[in-house]
Design an enzyme around this catalytic site. Structure first.
Site, PDB file in Angstrom:
ATOM      1  N   TYR A 108     -12.494   6.480   7.491  1.00  0.00           N
ATOM      2  CA  TYR A 108     -12.875   5.762   6.441  1.00  0.00           C
ATOM      3  C   TYR A 108     -14.748   5.364   6.671  1.00  0.00           C
ATOM      4  O   TYR A 108     -15.252   4.943   5.996  1.00  0.00           O
ATOM      5  CB  TYR A 108     -12.468   4.507   5.970  1.00  0.00           C
ATOM      6  CG  TYR A 108     -10.668   4.526   5.909  1.00  0.00           C
ATOM      7  CD1 TYR A 108     -10.501   5.202   4.697  1.00  0.00           C
ATOM      8  CD2 TYR A 108      -9.933   4.606   6.811  1.00  0.00           C
ATOM      9  CE1 TYR A 108      -9.229   5.433   4.268  1.00  0.00           C
ATOM     10  CE2 TYR A 108      -8.518   4.562   6.374  1.00  0.00           C
ATOM     11  CZ  TYR A 108      -8.285   5.151   5.299  1.00  0.00           C
ATOM     12  OH  TYR A 108      -6.946   5.475   4.738  1.00  0.00           O
ATOM     13  N   SER A 163      -6.685   2.710   8.659  1.00  0.00           N
ATOM     14  CA  SER A 163      -7.181   1.722   7.773  1.00  0.00           C
ATOM     15  C   SER A 163      -7.339   0.386   8.844  1.00  0.00           C
ATOM     16  O   SER A 163      -8.439  -0.219   8.692  1.00  0.00           O
ATOM     17  CB  SER A 163      -6.372   1.246   6.704  1.00  0.00           C
ATOM     18  OG  SER A 163      -5.066   0.782   6.976  1.00  0.00           O
ATOM     19  N   LYS A 217       3.155  10.712  14.164  1.00  0.00           N
ATOM     20  CA  LYS A 217       2.685   9.445  13.251  1.00  0.00           C
ATOM     21  C   LYS A 217       3.780   8.335  13.612  1.00  0.00           C
ATOM     22  O   LYS A 217       4.765   8.523  13.573  1.00  0.00           O
ATOM     23  CB  LYS A 217       3.011   9.799  11.847  1.00  0.00           C
ATOM     24  CG  LYS A 217       2.547   8.722  10.951  1.00  0.00           C
ATOM     25  CD  LYS A 217       2.783   8.948   9.565  1.00  0.00           C
ATOM     26  CE  LYS A 217       2.318   7.930   8.556  1.00  0.00           C
ATOM     27  NZ  LYS A 217       2.585   8.275   7.075  1.00  0.00           N
ATOM     28  N   ARG A 252       9.731   1.590   8.082  1.00  0.00           N
ATOM     29  CA  ARG A 252       9.956   3.179   8.073  1.00  0.00           C
ATOM     30  C   ARG A 252      10.232   3.588   9.407  1.00  0.00           C
ATOM     31  O   ARG A 252       9.951   4.626   9.812  1.00  0.00           O
ATOM     32  CB  ARG A 252       8.440   3.580   7.694  1.00  0.00           C
ATOM     33  CG  ARG A 252       8.216   3.341   6.231  1.00  0.00           C
ATOM     34  CD  ARG A 252       6.945   3.971   5.865  1.00  0.00           C
ATOM     35  NE  ARG A 252       6.623   3.635   4.380  1.00  0.00           N
ATOM     36  CZ  ARG A 252       5.721   3.259   3.824  1.00  0.00           C
ATOM     37  NH1 ARG A 252       4.391   3.043   4.405  1.00  0.00           N
ATOM     38  NH2 ARG A 252       5.701   3.008   2.420  1.00  0.00           N
ATOM     39  N   CYS A 261       3.170  13.227   0.680  1.00  0.00           N
ATOM     40  CA  CYS A 261       4.365  12.228   0.747  1.00  0.00           C
ATOM     41  C   CYS A 261       4.621  11.583  -0.694  1.00  0.00           C
ATOM     42  O   CYS A 261       4.220  12.300  -1.690  1.00  0.00           O
ATOM     43  CB  CYS A 261       3.647  11.179   1.807  1.00  0.00           C
ATOM     44  SG  CYS A 261       5.082  10.236   2.381  1.00  0.00           S
ATOM     45  N   CYS A 267       9.274   6.934   1.906  1.00  0.00           N
ATOM     46  CA  CYS A 267       8.563   8.278   1.689  1.00  0.00           C
ATOM     47  C   CYS A 267       9.618   9.267   1.488  1.00  0.00           C
ATOM     48  O   CYS A 267       9.417  10.457   1.929  1.00  0.00           O
ATOM     49  CB  CYS A 267       7.879   8.469   3.217  1.00  0.00           C
ATOM     50  SG  CYS A 267       6.788   7.368   3.705  1.00  0.00           S
ATOM     51  N   GLU A 270       7.708  16.401  18.881  1.00  0.00           N
ATOM     52  CA  GLU A 270       7.240  16.635  17.646  1.00  0.00           C
ATOM     53  C   GLU A 270       6.131  17.848  17.369  1.00  0.00           C
ATOM     54  O   GLU A 270       6.230  18.581  16.400  1.00  0.00           O
ATOM     55  CB  GLU A 270       6.704  15.477  16.963  1.00  0.00           C
ATOM     56  CG  GLU A 270       7.722  14.314  16.733  1.00  0.00           C
ATOM     57  CD  GLU A 270       8.531  14.427  15.685  1.00  0.00           C
ATOM     58  OE1 GLU A 270       8.338  15.499  14.868  1.00  0.00           O
ATOM     59  OE2 GLU A 270       9.401  13.601  15.184  1.00  0.00           O
ATOM     60  N   ARG A 313      -1.514   0.308   3.092  1.00  0.00           N
ATOM     61  CA  ARG A 313      -0.544   0.060   1.798  1.00  0.00           C
ATOM     62  C   ARG A 313      -0.921  -0.932   0.858  1.00  0.00           C
ATOM     63  O   ARG A 313      -0.427  -0.638  -0.282  1.00  0.00           O
ATOM     64  CB  ARG A 313       0.707  -0.585   2.699  1.00  0.00           C
ATOM     65  CG  ARG A 313       1.173   0.225   3.747  1.00  0.00           C
ATOM     66  CD  ARG A 313       2.384  -0.214   4.386  1.00  0.00           C
ATOM     67  NE  ARG A 313       2.895   0.422   5.604  1.00  0.00           N
ATOM     68  CZ  ARG A 313       3.946   0.318   6.480  1.00  0.00           C
ATOM     69  NH1 ARG A 313       4.319  -0.765   6.708  1.00  0.00           N
ATOM     70  NH2 ARG A 313       4.412   1.240   7.234  1.00  0.00           N
ATOM     71  N   LYS A 331      -1.477   9.949  14.521  1.00  0.00           N
ATOM     72  CA  LYS A 331      -1.859   8.645  13.960  1.00  0.00           C
ATOM     73  C   LYS A 331      -0.950   7.500  14.100  1.00  0.00           C
ATOM     74  O   LYS A 331       0.317   7.494  14.171  1.00  0.00           O
ATOM     75  CB  LYS A 331      -1.629   9.206  12.210  1.00  0.00           C
ATOM     76  CG  LYS A 331      -1.819   8.121  11.300  1.00  0.00           C
ATOM     77  CD  LYS A 331      -1.535   8.221   9.767  1.00  0.00           C
ATOM     78  CE  LYS A 331      -1.964   7.142   8.969  1.00  0.00           C
ATOM     79  NZ  LYS A 331      -1.386   7.531   7.691  1.00  0.00           N
ATOM     80  N   CYS A 367       5.482   8.077  -0.915  1.00  0.00           N
ATOM     81  CA  CYS A 367       5.494   6.525  -0.584  1.00  0.00           C
ATOM     82  C   CYS A 367       4.612   5.890  -1.620  1.00  0.00           C
ATOM     83  O   CYS A 367       4.869   4.762  -2.364  1.00  0.00           O
ATOM     84  CB  CYS A 367       5.223   6.054   0.706  1.00  0.00           C
ATOM     85  SG  CYS A 367       3.304   6.270   1.181  1.00  0.00           S
TER      86      CYS A 367
END
Length: 323
Positions: free
Chosen positions: A313, A274, A195, A217, A120, A130, A233, A205, A248, A122
């Site tokens: 994570y 996140s 996404k 976005r 990407c 992006c 998609e 971010r 996502k 960004c």
């Protein structure tokens, strides 16, 4: 047969029988661990909104990677934070860029790790969007041209897999053609197929210095209310050559995960993002929840919904619990 002949509690009587009939099992083999690599030296910087997650310079990566290897986590997903940003994010296709140098370091010192690169712009653009901008919006086709350069640079550095996350139309086709034309036929594509333009990305971010300088976005990421669009998609990405598709975020989109799993015969990844991580960490710190139990329940739910692969994570903590 009905009650009293049929008593479902018979199979819940103790932990041993519950283990025997459990339908969903987590394995370390399901996990991908995201890692943030920052340009510079002697950097170990905790992300304030993501307790326990750090940005590392390459010279300080070894402690983190040693633990990942020790826990037998098979793959990592790399995000780069460059020292140079510009309008087009040119450091993404700089062969001496932060991601390219990180890949070479990891493949030289940790050849057993499977290295996936986020594809990407960004984190690398001065405006935080992006791709290439035209009239304050991302120019889809101009961005595809730079994406081709990016994946070739990652492949030359030794990436095992590329993962386009920008939600540009036609990106999988462009990447597949670019990789194949350069002789990288064996590098698979894990596409961020569905996404969503989600509010769960806030801590990321901060972690990646990728907050848009203006706007949002929503012209390229999916509307949060759409279900059928996700199926379209995914179908397009498969047709264009995706090897793995992704949803996502994960937790608020378990229905999408399940429907994609039921509709397509292809490996499915889900990104436990996140915001999902940080909410559990924050509530756990305040003593409002049992952090480990909620973490395990959350990751199990994502697997139960149909995810074959979970990017999280929590990967190290889950791996320790399994181990």
């Amino acid at each position: 047969m009905a009650f009293p002949t049929n008593r479902l509690r018979r199979l819940r009587k103790n932990e041993n029988i519950r283990r025997l009939v459990r339908e969903t099992h987590l394995s370390v083999d399901n996990l991908i661990y995201p890692i943030f690599v920052e340009d510079g030296v002697n950097i170990i910087k905790e992300i304030p909104s993501m307790p326990g997650i750090f940005r590392y310079s390459i010279d300080n990566l070894s402690k983190e990677l040693d633990e990942v290897v020790e826990l037998n986590i098979p793959a990592i997903l790399l995000f780069g934070i460059p020292s140079h940003k510009d309008e087009i994010g040119s450091d993404t296709f700089n062969d001496e860029g932060i991601i390219q140098r990180a890949i070479r370091y990891i493949k030289q010192n940790y050849p057993q790790l499977y290295v996936i690169t986020d594809v990407c712009f960004c984190e690398y653009t001065s405006h935080g969007h992006c791709g290439v901008l035209h009239n304050h919006d991302v120019d889809n086709d101009a961005t595809l041209e730079n994406t081709k350069k990016q994946v070739i640079s990652h492949a030359k550095a030794g990436a095992d897999m590329v993962a386009p996350s920008g939600m540009m139309d036609g990106v999988v086709k462009a990447i597949r053609e670019a990789l194949d034309s350069a002789g990288y036929y064996d590098i698979p594509i894990m596409s961020y197929s569905a996404k969503y333009a989600s509010s769960y990305y806030g801590p990321f971010r901060e972690a990646a210095d990728s907050t848009p300088a203006f706007g949002d976005r929503r012209t390229y990421q999916m509307d949060i209310g759409n279900r059928l669009e996700a199926l379209r998609e995914v179908a397009l990405d498969i047709e264009e050559g995706a090897d793995i598709v992704m949803v996502k975020p994960a937790l608020a989109y378990l229905d999408i995960i399940r429907e994609i799993k039921d509709s397509f015969n292809i490996p499915l990844a889900a990104y436990n993002v996140s915001g999902e991580y940080s909410m559990i960490k924050a509530a756990g710190k305040l003593g409002w929840i049992d952090e480990k139990k909620v973490m395990l329940e959350t990751i199990t739910a994502i697997k139960r919904a149909g995810a074959d692969i979970i990017i999280t994570y929590f990967a190290k903590e889950i791996a320790k619990m399994i181990k």
